[in-house]
Design a protein around this motif. Structure first.
Motif, short mmCIF file in Angstrom:
data_model
loop_
_atom_site.label_atom_id
_atom_site.label_comp_id
_atom_site.label_asym_id
_atom_site.label_seq_id
_atom_site.Cartn_x
_atom_site.Cartn_y
_atom_site.Cartn_z
N GLY A 70 0.81 -1.20 0.00
CA GLY A 70 0.00 0.00 0.00
C GLY A 70 0.85 1.26 0.00
O GLY A 70 0.52 2.24 -0.68
N SER A 71 1.97 1.23 0.74
CA SER A 71 2.85 2.41 0.77
C SER A 71 3.53 2.64 -0.57
O SER A 71 3.76 3.79 -0.97
N VAL A 72 3.84 1.55 -1.29
CA VAL A 72 4.40 1.71 -2.64
C VAL A 72 3.38 2.38 -3.55
O VAL A 72 3.71 3.33 -4.29
N ASN A 73 2.13 1.92 -3.49
CA ASN A 73 1.08 2.55 -4.29
C ASN A 73 0.92 4.02 -3.91
O ASN A 73 0.81 4.90 -4.78
N GLY A 74 0.91 4.27 -2.59
CA GLY A 74 0.75 5.64 -2.12
C GLY A 74 1.88 6.55 -2.55
O GLY A 74 1.67 7.71 -2.93
N ALA A 75 3.11 6.03 -2.51
CA ALA A 75 4.27 6.83 -2.92
C ALA A 75 4.22 7.13 -4.41
O ALA A 75 4.53 8.25 -4.84
N LEU A 76 3.85 6.13 -5.21
CA LEU A 76 3.76 6.35 -6.65
C LEU A 76 2.72 7.41 -7.00
O LEU A 76 2.92 8.25 -7.89
N VAL A 77 1.59 7.37 -6.28
CA VAL A 77 0.51 8.32 -6.55
C VAL A 77 0.82 9.70 -5.98
O VAL A 77 0.64 10.72 -6.66
N SER A 78 1.29 9.74 -4.73
CA SER A 78 1.46 11.02 -4.03
C SER A 78 2.72 11.76 -4.46
O SER A 78 2.65 12.94 -4.82
N TRP A 79 3.86 11.08 -4.41
CA TRP A 79 5.12 11.75 -4.72
C TRP A 79 5.60 11.48 -6.15
O TRP A 79 6.28 12.31 -6.74
N GLY A 80 5.22 10.33 -6.69
CA GLY A 80 5.60 10.04 -8.07
C GLY A 80 4.68 10.71 -9.08
O GLY A 80 5.00 10.75 -10.27
N ILE A 126 -3.37 21.30 4.60
CA ILE A 126 -3.38 19.84 4.69
C ILE A 126 -2.20 19.26 3.91
O ILE A 126 -1.92 19.68 2.79
N ASN A 127 -1.50 18.32 4.54
CA ASN A 127 -0.40 17.62 3.86
C ASN A 127 -1.01 16.58 2.91
O ASN A 127 -1.21 15.42 3.28
N VAL A 128 -1.32 17.00 1.71
CA VAL A 128 -2.06 16.18 0.76
C VAL A 128 -1.32 14.89 0.44
O VAL A 128 -1.92 13.80 0.43
N GLU A 129 -0.03 14.97 0.19
CA GLU A 129 0.74 13.77 -0.18
C GLU A 129 0.71 12.73 0.94
O GLU A 129 0.54 11.54 0.69
N ARG A 130 0.88 13.19 2.16
CA ARG A 130 0.90 12.26 3.30
C ARG A 130 -0.46 11.58 3.47
O ARG A 130 -0.53 10.37 3.68
N VAL A 131 -1.54 12.35 3.39
CA VAL A 131 -2.87 11.78 3.58
C VAL A 131 -3.19 10.79 2.47
O VAL A 131 -3.69 9.68 2.73
N LYS A 132 -2.89 11.13 1.23
CA LYS A 132 -3.17 10.22 0.12
C LYS A 132 -2.34 8.94 0.23
O LYS A 132 -2.84 7.84 -0.07
N ALA A 133 -1.10 9.07 0.68
CA ALA A 133 -0.27 7.87 0.86
C ALA A 133 -0.85 6.98 1.95
O ALA A 133 -0.90 5.74 1.80
#
Length: 346
Positions: A138-148, A236-243
């Motif tokens: 899940g964190s890999v998916n979140g990182a790809l979506v949020s920061w990638g 709001i820290n959007v990247e963190r919440v989405k991850a």
């Protein structure tokens, strides 16, 4: 007020509630389907007690068989409310199940058995490893979506392919035997019935409902799904919440994997979880969650999941061929999305 005017007023109020409140409309549809299913089950029994016992058993089987995908759908609700999508849930399940079974494998080659760790300690370690694996995917998916900044559809489509193929490759020569005691996690009887998977589903639903409605994190998920730019400007820290949303989704898939391994004592790496992503999305959408994000509820997802489950059971009762049942599910999803669009346009 005349009788005709009273009836028109009732139907206007009903139509207004139907359009304004997804829970109202979804609940009404579910009640209608339950009534139809009750008649489909028939009343040809020697006594009311015999009829009620059969009716209750049918419902217990229905709820137990759909508890796993119901838990996955709860995680999918968070993802879709945030404006994303998670296509990897179905392939995450066998990957997590493989990790769990490698840890609790009763054969001498088992990871913990070889180290002399068996019984409850091995079960705890195995479950923790499974949950960690789910969170990791899940964190890999979140990182790809949020920061990638990769679109969720593409990111999770990629991890979907990776998870299942890698799992099949590494597990094709591994022999696994799940300890019988581990099966009690899902198969222990309460009141003479196997209802633990149902209890897990309802407890998790209640917990996530409280998180979504009573915590800052839950409010942030809705805010991001409604308007990501406005959420960012409000601090709001959007990247963190989405991850974190994808981490929660992965963790709930891991919970489902633990329950499935405990229920049947094995895992079909090629087919386990196949179609879970579509079933979960269908339940979420039918439950009133907007595919564009910002709107939805855990209660709606439960009702949506029940509608899908009752529909499948009803189609089975009336003898609809298995291959056509998915078509009915597709029609329901399309109708639900069209109703959402109509609501936005009005």
């Amino acid at each position: 007020m005349t009788e005709k005017a009273r009836q028109e007023s009732f139907f206007k109020r009903f139509a207004a509630k139907w359009q304004a409140n997804p829970l109202y409309s979804t609940g009404a549809v579910l009640i209608l389907m339950v009534i139809v299913q009750t008649f489909a089950l028939g009343f040809n029994y020697p006594s009311f007690g015999a009829w009620f016992a059969n009716w209750s058993k049918n419902w217990i089987n229905l709820l137990r068989n759909n508890a796993g995908v119901g838990i996955v759908a709860l995680g999918m609700t968070f993802v879709i409310i945030s404006g994303g999508i998670d296509l990897a849930v179905g392939s995450t399940l066998p990957a997590v199940g493989a990790v769990l079974m490698v840890f609790i494998n009763e054969y001498p080659t088992g990871l913990l058995t070889a180290a002399g760790i068996t019984g409850l300690p091995a079960f705890i370690i195995g479950i923790l490893a499974a949950l960690l694996m789910g969170c990791l995917i899940g964190s890999v998916n979140g990182a790809l979506v949020s920061w990638g900044k990769i679109p969720p559809f593409i990111a999770t489509l990629g991890t979907m392919k990776i998870c299942r193929s890698v799992t099949q490759h590494f597990m094709q020569t591994v022999g696994v035997k799940v300890p019988r005691a581990f099966l009690n996690i899902a198969n222990a009887k309460i009141g003479g019935e196997i209802i633990l998977p149902i209890i897990y589903w309802l407890v998790i639903a209640l917990l996530l409902h409280l998180i979504s409605r009573k915590t800052p994190f839950g409010r942030h998920v809705y805010a991001i799904g409604s308007n990501e730019r406005a959420a960012r400007l409000s601090g709001i820290n959007v990247e963190r919440v989405k991850a974190l949303v994808y981490v929660i989704s992965g963790m709930l898939v891991a919970v489902t994997a633990v329950i499935q391994v405990a229920r049947i004592g094995s895992m079909d790496y090629a087919n386990a979880g196949s179609g879970y992503e579509m079933d979960a999305i269908a339940a979420v959408v039918v439950g009133g969650t907007s595919m564009s994000g910002g709107k939805g509820s855990m209660m709606g997802t439960i009702l949506g999941m029940l509608i899908i489950a009752v529909m499948n059971n009803l189609l089975n009762l009336v003898g609809v061929p298995p291959f056509l049942r998915e078509a009915f599910k597709g029609f329901i999803v399309i109708a639900a999305v069209l109703l959402q669009k109509k609501e936005k346009a009005s």
